[in-house]
Design a protein around this motif. Structure first.
Motif, mmCIF file in Angstrom:
data_model
loop_
_atom_site.group_PDB
_atom_site.id
_atom_site.type_symbol
_atom_site.label_atom_id
_atom_site.label_comp_id
_atom_site.label_asym_id
_atom_site.label_seq_id
_atom_site.Cartn_x
_atom_site.Cartn_y
_atom_site.Cartn_z
ATOM 1 N N ASN A 114 -12.553 -10.023 8.903
ATOM 2 C CA ASN A 114 -12.757 -10.082 9.764
ATOM 3 C C ASN A 114 -10.951 -9.999 9.809
ATOM 4 O OD1 ASN A 114 -11.184 -12.758 11.016
ATOM 5 N ND2 ASN A 114 -13.874 -12.930 11.834
ATOM 6 N N LYS A 115 -10.732 -9.514 10.585
ATOM 7 C CA LYS A 115 -8.807 -9.110 10.524
ATOM 8 C C LYS A 115 -8.130 -11.701 11.127
ATOM 9 C CE LYS A 115 -4.555 -7.828 12.936
ATOM 10 N NZ LYS A 115 -4.276 -7.340 14.601
ATOM 11 N N THR A 116 -9.091 -11.840 11.073
ATOM 12 C CA THR A 116 -8.312 -13.531 10.942
ATOM 13 C C THR A 116 -8.088 -13.718 9.666
ATOM 14 O OG1 THR A 116 -9.463 -14.197 12.962
ATOM 15 C CG2 THR A 116 -9.116 -15.967 11.320
ATOM 16 N N TYR A 117 -9.038 -12.943 8.372
ATOM 17 C CA TYR A 117 -9.508 -13.490 7.299
ATOM 18 C C TYR A 117 -8.082 -12.978 6.322
ATOM 19 C CZ TYR A 117 -13.589 -16.046 7.583
ATOM 20 O OH TYR A 117 -14.257 -16.527 8.166
ATOM 21 N N LEU A 118 -8.096 -11.636 7.168
ATOM 22 C CA LEU A 118 -6.788 -10.721 5.983
ATOM 23 C C LEU A 118 -5.493 -11.418 6.467
ATOM 24 C CD1 LEU A 118 -8.410 -6.956 6.644
ATOM 25 C CD2 LEU A 118 -8.552 -7.988 4.715
ATOM 26 N N GLU A 119 -5.919 -12.119 7.575
ATOM 27 C CA GLU A 119 -4.471 -12.299 8.273
ATOM 28 C C GLU A 119 -4.064 -13.547 7.193
ATOM 29 O OE1 GLU A 119 -3.682 -12.382 11.979
ATOM 30 O OE2 GLU A 119 -4.217 -10.362 12.220
ATOM 31 N N ARG A 120 -5.076 -14.282 6.775
ATOM 32 C CA ARG A 120 -4.054 -15.201 5.726
ATOM 33 C C ARG A 120 -4.170 -14.993 3.954
ATOM 34 N NH1 ARG A 120 -9.627 -19.050 7.329
ATOM 35 N NH2 ARG A 120 -9.357 -19.114 9.272
ATOM 36 N N ILE A 121 -4.122 -13.678 3.746
ATOM 37 C CA ILE A 121 -3.815 -13.760 2.746
ATOM 38 C C ILE A 121 -2.862 -12.880 1.886
ATOM 39 C CG2 ILE A 121 -4.106 -11.614 0.763
ATOM 40 C CD1 ILE A 121 -6.828 -10.946 2.157
ATOM 41 N N PRO A 122 -2.166 -13.434 1.227
ATOM 42 C CA PRO A 122 -0.564 -13.848 1.441
ATOM 43 C C PRO A 122 0.091 -12.329 0.695
ATOM 44 C CG PRO A 122 -1.446 -15.080 -0.457
ATOM 45 C CD PRO A 122 -2.803 -14.624 0.048
ATOM 46 N N LEU A 123 0.214 -11.755 1.360
ATOM 47 C CA LEU A 123 0.825 -9.854 0.850
ATOM 48 C C LEU A 123 2.229 -9.977 1.524
ATOM 49 C CD1 LEU A 123 -2.368 -7.914 2.523
ATOM 50 C CD2 LEU A 123 -1.823 -8.797 0.357
ATOM 51 N N PRO A 124 3.133 -10.155 0.701
ATOM 52 C CA PRO A 124 4.816 -9.341 1.263
ATOM 53 C C PRO A 124 4.645 -8.263 1.685
ATOM 54 C CG PRO A 124 4.010 -8.984 -0.872
ATOM 55 C CD PRO A 124 2.628 -9.293 -1.042
ATOM 56 N N GLN A 125 5.339 -8.566 3.235
ATOM 57 C CA GLN A 125 5.489 -7.369 3.896
ATOM 58 C C GLN A 125 6.992 -7.070 3.592
ATOM 59 O OE1 GLN A 125 3.381 -6.368 5.454
ATOM 60 N NE2 GLN A 125 2.006 -6.892 4.452
ATOM 61 N N PRO A 126 7.679 -6.371 2.896
ATOM 62 C CA PRO A 126 9.286 -6.220 2.614
ATOM 63 C C PRO A 126 9.785 -4.680 3.459
ATOM 64 C CG PRO A 126 7.903 -5.162 0.961
ATOM 65 C CD PRO A 126 6.828 -6.103 1.851
ATOM 66 N N SER A 127 10.985 -4.936 3.806
ATOM 67 C CA SER A 127 11.172 -4.106 4.457
ATOM 68 C C SER A 127 11.598 -2.534 3.425
ATOM 69 C CB SER A 127 12.986 -4.385 5.529
ATOM 70 O OG SER A 127 13.652 -4.265 4.056
ATOM 71 N N ASP A 128 12.121 -1.955 4.654
ATOM 72 C CA ASP A 128 12.601 -0.533 3.674
ATOM 73 C C ASP A 128 13.424 -0.321 2.999
ATOM 74 O OD1 ASP A 128 10.048 1.207 5.197
ATOM 75 O OD2 ASP A 128 11.635 1.642 5.903
ATOM 76 N N GLU A 129 14.087 -1.402 3.142
ATOM 77 C CA GLU A 129 16.031 -1.757 2.538
ATOM 78 C C GLU A 129 15.408 -2.711 0.998
ATOM 79 O OE1 GLU A 129 19.586 -3.827 2.381
ATOM 80 O OE2 GLU A 129 18.798 -3.258 3.959
ATOM 81 N N GLU A 130 13.860 -3.318 0.976
ATOM 82 C CA GLU A 130 13.974 -4.102 -0.171
ATOM 83 C C GLU A 130 12.859 -2.974 -0.823
ATOM 84 O OE1 GLU A 130 13.276 -8.158 1.191
ATOM 85 O OE2 GLU A 130 12.137 -6.997 2.558
ATOM 86 N N LEU A 131 11.853 -2.262 -0.573
ATOM 87 C CA LEU A 131 11.789 -1.249 -1.306
ATOM 88 C C LEU A 131 13.127 -0.489 -1.852
ATOM 89 C CD1 LEU A 131 8.931 -0.228 1.269
ATOM 90 C CD2 LEU A 131 8.597 -2.181 -0.901
ATOM 91 N N GLU A 132 13.679 -0.425 -1.540
ATOM 92 C CA GLU A 132 14.371 0.974 -2.319
ATOM 93 C C GLU A 132 15.676 -0.172 -3.517
ATOM 94 O OE1 GLU A 132 16.765 2.157 0.477
ATOM 95 O OE2 GLU A 132 15.349 4.125 1.698
ATOM 96 N N THR A 133 15.671 -1.320 -3.163
ATOM 97 C CA THR A 133 16.958 -1.908 -4.271
ATOM 98 C C THR A 133 15.961 -3.315 -4.765
ATOM 99 O OG1 THR A 133 16.616 -4.262 -1.974
ATOM 100 C CG2 THR A 133 18.357 -2.333 -1.868
#
Length: 127
Positions: free
Chosen positions: A15-34
């Motif tokens: 369920n969503k609760t488990y998936l939200e616990r997974i440490p996935l980076p959430q980079p901004s568009d700027e971070e993705l580019e640089t």
């Protein structure tokens, strides 16, 4: 990596609760580019997807990111090598040592049984 973490938390139902616990980076568009690491990940993930894209659904992204046909693996071996390099790169970003990575690989019983050559490739490519 995500599979390994999820299997440690989930018994039967996801369920969503488990998936939200997974440490996935959430980079901004700027971070993705640089950020070179993010660029390496998204470009090679797209190249791997293009190898499997028989319907041409990702052609627009291929053009947008300037990936020519020569960059797309032409054999399963080349595909597996690129995939292994990407997996290793991501493992290193999570701070795993070779020993920790190999221990994690041993926990993937299905992969170990069905694709032992891929596990051997991962271990051999770790620098």
């Amino acid at each position: 990596m995500v599979d390994y973490i999820a299997r440690g938390m989930i018994q039967i139902n996801v369920n969503k609760t488990y998936l939200e616990r997974i440490p996935l980076p959430q980079p901004s568009d700027e971070e993705l580019e640089t950020n070179q690491d993010y660029r390496y990940i998204y470009k090679n993930a797209l190249i791997l997807q293009l190898y499997n894209d028989k319907a041409g659904d990702f052609e627009d992204l291929q053009k947008e990111f300037g990936i020519d046909k020569g960059q797309i693996p032409s054999t399963q071996k080349a595909y597996d090598t690129l995939r292994a390099k990407l997996d290793i790169h991501i493992a290193k970003l999570y701070g795993l040592s070779k020993e920790e990575f190999c221990a994690m690989l041993e926990s993937f019983k299905v992969l170990h049984d069905k694709q032992p050559h891929y596990i051997a490739l991962l271990k051999s490519l770790w620098e």
